[in-house]
Design an enzyme around this catalytic site. Sequence first.
Site, PDB file in Angstrom:
ATOM      1  N   LYS A 151     -22.875 -27.819  73.466  1.00 34.79           N
ATOM      2  CA  LYS A 151     -24.092 -26.534  73.842  1.00 34.79           C
ATOM      3  C   LYS A 151     -23.774 -25.335  74.657  1.00 34.79           C
ATOM      4  O   LYS A 151     -24.348 -24.460  74.676  1.00 34.79           O
ATOM      5  CB  LYS A 151     -24.344 -27.715  75.173  1.00 34.79           C
ATOM      6  CG  LYS A 151     -25.435 -28.398  74.851  1.00 34.79           C
ATOM      7  CD  LYS A 151     -25.844 -29.100  76.180  1.00 34.79           C
ATOM      8  CE  LYS A 151     -26.558 -30.502  75.329  1.00 34.79           C
ATOM      9  NZ  LYS A 151     -26.009 -31.539  76.200  1.00 34.79           N
ATOM     10  N   ASP A 194     -34.288 -29.259  79.921  1.00 34.44           N
ATOM     11  CA  ASP A 194     -34.187 -31.051  78.851  1.00 34.44           C
ATOM     12  C   ASP A 194     -35.099 -31.183  78.604  1.00 34.44           C
ATOM     13  O   ASP A 194     -36.073 -32.170  77.693  1.00 34.44           O
ATOM     14  CB  ASP A 194     -33.449 -31.475  79.760  1.00 34.44           C
ATOM     15  CG  ASP A 194     -32.353 -32.092  79.115  1.00 34.44           C
ATOM     16  OD1 ASP A 194     -32.331 -31.830  78.031  1.00 34.44           O
ATOM     17  OD2 ASP A 194     -31.135 -31.970  79.414  1.00 34.44           O
ATOM     18  N   GLN A 239     -26.316 -33.514  82.629  1.00 31.86           N
ATOM     19  CA  GLN A 239     -26.450 -34.621  81.467  1.00 31.86           C
ATOM     20  C   GLN A 239     -26.286 -35.938  81.694  1.00 31.86           C
ATOM     21  O   GLN A 239     -25.335 -35.772  82.793  1.00 31.86           O
ATOM     22  CB  GLN A 239     -24.817 -33.930  80.996  1.00 31.86           C
ATOM     23  CG  GLN A 239     -24.561 -34.707  79.528  1.00 31.86           C
ATOM     24  CD  GLN A 239     -25.087 -34.344  78.566  1.00 31.86           C
ATOM     25  OE1 GLN A 239     -25.570 -32.927  78.294  1.00 31.86           O
ATOM     26  NE2 GLN A 239     -25.176 -35.085  77.952  1.00 31.86           N
TER      27      GLN A 239
END
Length: 278
Positions: free
Chosen positions: A38, A105, A82
């Site tokens: 990412k 997200d 994460q």
Amino acid sequence: MEVQADVSSWTAAGHRPPCLRVILVGDHPASASYVRGKRKAAAEVGIDSETLRRPDTITQDELLALIGELNADDAVDGILVQLPLPEHIDADAVIEAVDPAKDVDGFHPENTGRLFIGAPRFIPATPFGIMELLRRSDVVIEGAEAVVVGRSNIVGKPIASLLGQRDANATVTLCHSRTRDLALHTRRADILIAAVGRPNLITAEMVKTGVTVIDVGINRVDDASRERGYRLVGDVDFEQVAPKAARITPVPGGVGPMTIAMLLRNTLTAAQTSPVAT
Ligand code: NAD
């Protein structure tokens, strides 16, 4: 990449680069690898991204405090925590702590709710990427039998919802670990989405000729011929299913890179829609 061009236009108009902060707790090898991917992709498109690494001994309160700081920081557009998190941390509490306007997200219940009523703000990156793959490959979604295998909050449920929305119009079946006869459903699929985490779960006998297959699974299987001792495979028996399929996404490749691209798209959107955009 399109996101790169759009970031360039945004900064050329005098705005600062979109800013993403990724929180990585512990040293889960797969998570560390996703986060590296990412970060690299963000740098390539001109997004300012930084990984905030914390040990897996961090307390929930400390993690919530860190999120609170990022929420309050006007220079931060997107926040990503994460997953998975260590067991002593309540992942739901962490997801809910992220400002929904910075939740790139798309996991916050407010954003989940918006997606399900057909008014999304941030679509979670993997289902967003799957919809882009289908649309850009000219797959007929309208009226199609779409079968989704796996009902996670991050892939299965949102992609099932998106495919059934008014702008997609598929007829959706959502299968899971308690589905009585999985093959009965998968054989009817015009579009089959596998998001389970089991290598070779979907075999050639389970699909019809002409199916479009999106393989979301990422599984490590032992492979002594590889230097690192394993290779990555999806949930679909690619070799056997590919000859029957009209289209099929490979693993690695396919969904993974699209997921990263959509995360970057969401980060740009967060910057562009920020109430304090500069
Ligand atoms: P998960 O691991 O949270 O849950 C798995 C789901 O599969 C559950 O809903 C369960 O009901 C279902 N399931 C389990 N066994 C089954 C069976 N035998 N038959 C039918 N359904 C069954 O799901 P997840 O987080 O969506 O992850 C699924 C896979 O997708 C994993 O391999 C993960 O690594 C991968 N993944 C890939 C990306 C990407 O960017 N490519 C993103 C997210 C997840």
